[in-house]
Scaffold this motif. Sequence first.
Motif, mmCIF file in Angstrom:
data_model
loop_
_atom_site.group_PDB
_atom_site.id
_atom_site.type_symbol
_atom_site.label_atom_id
_atom_site.label_comp_id
_atom_site.label_asym_id
_atom_site.label_seq_id
_atom_site.Cartn_x
_atom_site.Cartn_y
_atom_site.Cartn_z
ATOM 1 N N TYR A 97 33.142 29.290 -10.873
ATOM 2 C CA TYR A 97 33.689 30.544 -10.334
ATOM 3 C C TYR A 97 33.707 30.474 -8.817
ATOM 4 O O TYR A 97 32.802 29.903 -8.211
ATOM 5 C CB TYR A 97 32.836 31.751 -10.754
ATOM 6 C CG TYR A 97 32.792 31.903 -12.241
ATOM 7 C CD1 TYR A 97 33.882 32.426 -12.936
ATOM 8 C CD2 TYR A 97 31.685 31.483 -12.963
ATOM 9 C CE1 TYR A 97 33.862 32.531 -14.311
ATOM 10 C CE2 TYR A 97 31.656 31.589 -14.348
ATOM 11 C CZ TYR A 97 32.749 32.106 -15.008
ATOM 12 O OH TYR A 97 32.727 32.194 -16.370
ATOM 13 N N VAL A 98 34.731 31.088 -8.255
ATOM 14 C CA VAL A 98 34.844 31.125 -6.801
ATOM 15 C C VAL A 98 35.208 32.535 -6.359
ATOM 16 O O VAL A 98 36.041 33.186 -6.982
ATOM 17 C CB VAL A 98 35.958 30.167 -6.296
ATOM 18 C CG1 VAL A 98 35.988 30.152 -4.781
ATOM 19 C CG2 VAL A 98 35.749 28.773 -6.810
ATOM 20 N N MET A 125 30.485 30.485 -4.527
ATOM 21 C CA MET A 125 30.954 29.761 -5.708
ATOM 22 C C MET A 125 29.778 29.499 -6.636
ATOM 23 O O MET A 125 28.641 29.382 -6.184
ATOM 24 C CB MET A 125 31.684 28.475 -5.325
ATOM 25 C CG MET A 125 30.931 27.502 -4.489
ATOM 26 S SD MET A 125 31.895 25.985 -4.258
ATOM 27 C CE MET A 125 32.868 26.369 -2.819
ATOM 28 N N GLU A 126 30.082 29.478 -7.935
ATOM 29 C CA GLU A 126 29.013 29.248 -8.912
ATOM 30 C C GLU A 126 29.196 27.907 -9.595
ATOM 31 O O GLU A 126 30.306 27.521 -9.965
ATOM 32 C CB GLU A 126 28.985 30.360 -9.969
ATOM 33 C CG GLU A 126 27.859 30.163 -10.988
ATOM 34 C CD GLU A 126 27.549 31.401 -11.818
ATOM 35 O OE1 GLU A 126 27.858 32.513 -11.379
ATOM 36 O OE2 GLU A 126 26.977 31.231 -12.913
ATOM 37 N N THR A 127 28.094 27.242 -9.732
ATOM 38 C CA THR A 127 28.090 25.954 -10.418
ATOM 39 C C THR A 127 26.782 25.840 -11.188
ATOM 40 O O THR A 127 25.708 25.945 -10.594
ATOM 41 C CB THR A 127 28.252 24.805 -9.393
ATOM 42 O OG1 THR A 127 27.848 23.597 -9.987
ATOM 43 C CG2 THR A 127 27.463 25.008 -8.138
ATOM 44 N N LYS A 135 24.990 27.865 -13.043
ATOM 45 C CA LYS A 135 24.088 29.002 -12.843
ATOM 46 C C LYS A 135 23.489 29.075 -11.430
ATOM 47 O O LYS A 135 22.490 29.735 -11.202
ATOM 48 C CB LYS A 135 22.977 29.012 -13.902
ATOM 49 C CG LYS A 135 23.527 29.168 -15.319
ATOM 50 C CD LYS A 135 22.481 29.622 -16.293
ATOM 51 C CE LYS A 135 21.777 28.486 -16.945
ATOM 52 N NZ LYS A 135 20.901 28.891 -18.039
ATOM 53 N N TRP A 136 24.102 28.357 -10.492
ATOM 54 C CA TRP A 136 23.679 28.408 -9.093
ATOM 55 C C TRP A 136 24.811 29.032 -8.276
ATOM 56 O O TRP A 136 25.961 28.606 -8.398
ATOM 57 C CB TRP A 136 23.389 27.008 -8.556
ATOM 58 C CG TRP A 136 22.868 27.022 -7.152
ATOM 59 C CD1 TRP A 136 23.591 27.048 -5.997
ATOM 60 C CD2 TRP A 136 21.500 27.047 -6.757
ATOM 61 N NE1 TRP A 136 22.754 27.087 -4.916
ATOM 62 C CE2 TRP A 136 21.464 27.083 -5.351
ATOM 63 C CE3 TRP A 136 20.284 27.041 -7.465
ATOM 64 C CZ2 TRP A 136 20.267 27.112 -4.633
ATOM 65 C CZ3 TRP A 136 19.103 27.065 -6.743
ATOM 66 C CH2 TRP A 136 19.104 27.099 -5.348
ATOM 67 N N VAL A 137 24.490 30.045 -7.475
ATOM 68 C CA VAL A 137 25.505 30.660 -6.620
ATOM 69 C C VAL A 137 25.308 30.157 -5.196
ATOM 70 O O VAL A 137 24.274 30.445 -4.569
ATOM 71 C CB VAL A 137 25.419 32.204 -6.658
ATOM 72 C CG1 VAL A 137 26.428 32.808 -5.691
ATOM 73 C CG2 VAL A 137 25.686 32.710 -8.068
ATOM 74 N N GLY A 157 24.332 32.807 -13.643
ATOM 75 C CA GLY A 157 23.971 33.054 -15.035
ATOM 76 C C GLY A 157 24.614 34.319 -15.569
ATOM 77 O O GLY A 157 25.444 34.933 -14.905
ATOM 78 N N GLY A 173 19.856 30.356 -10.042
ATOM 79 C CA GLY A 173 19.469 30.216 -8.641
ATOM 80 C C GLY A 173 20.634 30.447 -7.715
ATOM 81 O O GLY A 173 21.749 30.752 -8.149
#
Lengths: 145, 350
Positions: free
Chosen positions: A45-46, A64-66, A68-70, B70, B140
């Motif tokens: 997500y961006v 951006m999410e990768t 479960k890390w934002v 998440g 995180g």
Amino acid sequence: MEIEGYQFPDDLYYHKEHYWARIENDTVVMGATDFAQKLAGEITYVELPEEGRKVDQDKPCGSMETGKWVGRIYAVASGTVIEANEDLEDTPELINESPYENGWLCKIAPSNLDGDLKNLMQVEALPEFIRSEIARVEKITSGKS
Amino acid sequence: MYLFDLGHLPGHQSMLVFHTLARMGIEALVLVSPESPLGSVGYFQDTQKEVDLEFCRRAKIPLMRREIGGGATYLDQNQIFYQVIWRKDNTRLPQRIKDVFSILSEPACQTYRVFGIDAHFRLENDIVTEEGRKIAGEGGGNIGNSMVFVGGILMNFDYSTMTRMLKVPDEKLRDKIFRTMEENVTTMRRELGTVPPRSEIISVLVDRFSRVLGRLTPGNLDRATLQKMRELERWLASDRFLFRKTPKIPRGVKIREGIEILYGLYKAKGGLIRTVETVEGSRLNEVEISGDFQFCPKEDLSRLENSLMQTTFERETIQGRIEAFYEKEEVETPGVSPEDLAEAVVTAKP
């Protein structure tokens, strides 16, 4: 230029948070470097700054999410966002697949381009910087402190 | 690095604390349980589309969006959260995201093992038991100039409330989500038949985390931090932040890494086709098909669903199976072709 397996086009400017800037006439196009996208992994997500938003160099302007890390996106230049890459909303993986072309993030009308460019690196300065960054991120896994 | 062993805090405060410390650049391990329930929404989630707001209002479950990744999750006193906050220039701690999860999950895995549960870290980013059931979710992000890693020890888990909290396109789905969640998410109580005393779990967590993080200095949140938490609460608990526009379109519910219940929707000439699919990795485990199109004889619909069980989740295979079914069974679906049905199934694909 290739540094330790990461690609860095010669004609770009580079930000220390691993974003690139390309000067196109009076506009700054920015994106994430090959190093950044590989470090992040698959981007799911961006969130990009909206058109018209004022951004400041070195300050977060998106996320951006990768896995479960934002992570935050840092502006490479100060100014006003004139376009965000809408394709990334549906296909954020373009950042992984094509970080310097189709995966660009946004375009900025700079307010202090000459000043901002002084804070960015050109490709000649990258080998030392990237090697130090690789050493930094790998320090913990190699057990050194 | 500080150790803030905070016991139980009101639900939203248990999450506010790491947001605050990260902004202040205070490095710490925080151990905390929510004393009251909280619905926590991921940074990229659309709250209105993913959470049953009416249920949460009636059940008095407040909601708060977090600034880390998440999905939506239900938090209560049966969980112990471990929150690690470190400055991003601190090279003693991991900088690469995959290292963050693998290295900082290890203390929680070891804690489970001390109590007799053979838990280990699995990509992407869950702690699972030997049988592959999720026993801790983790997430995180970068907040301010800090990095934050958060996970939760599941002493027990309220599967029912968690399932009720989610917004689903059809109420009939809830039971499926509940059952799939029960099959794939486990807790200390389920694994051991009992829950060890919280103080003992905390003690082991502190010991195991200190082996990774170094010496931990016990402390309490000072006045400046509490003040900053109050200030931040106004933003993080605001409707503006909770209901902000996000790019994330819900297409299903992730039960654990690798297992998802997905919703498919496709408008064919003959009507709307809806699907609910249980997908495990690249395999379509099962699918339910409904909608307002005609399927004659209607009894054959469940046989079509059965013919798609345990299929590779790719268009060619799915369409091939549907075409074979049509040929064999001579079903009639005016305005809906095998291609349409295949499209409805694969539109749910991530």
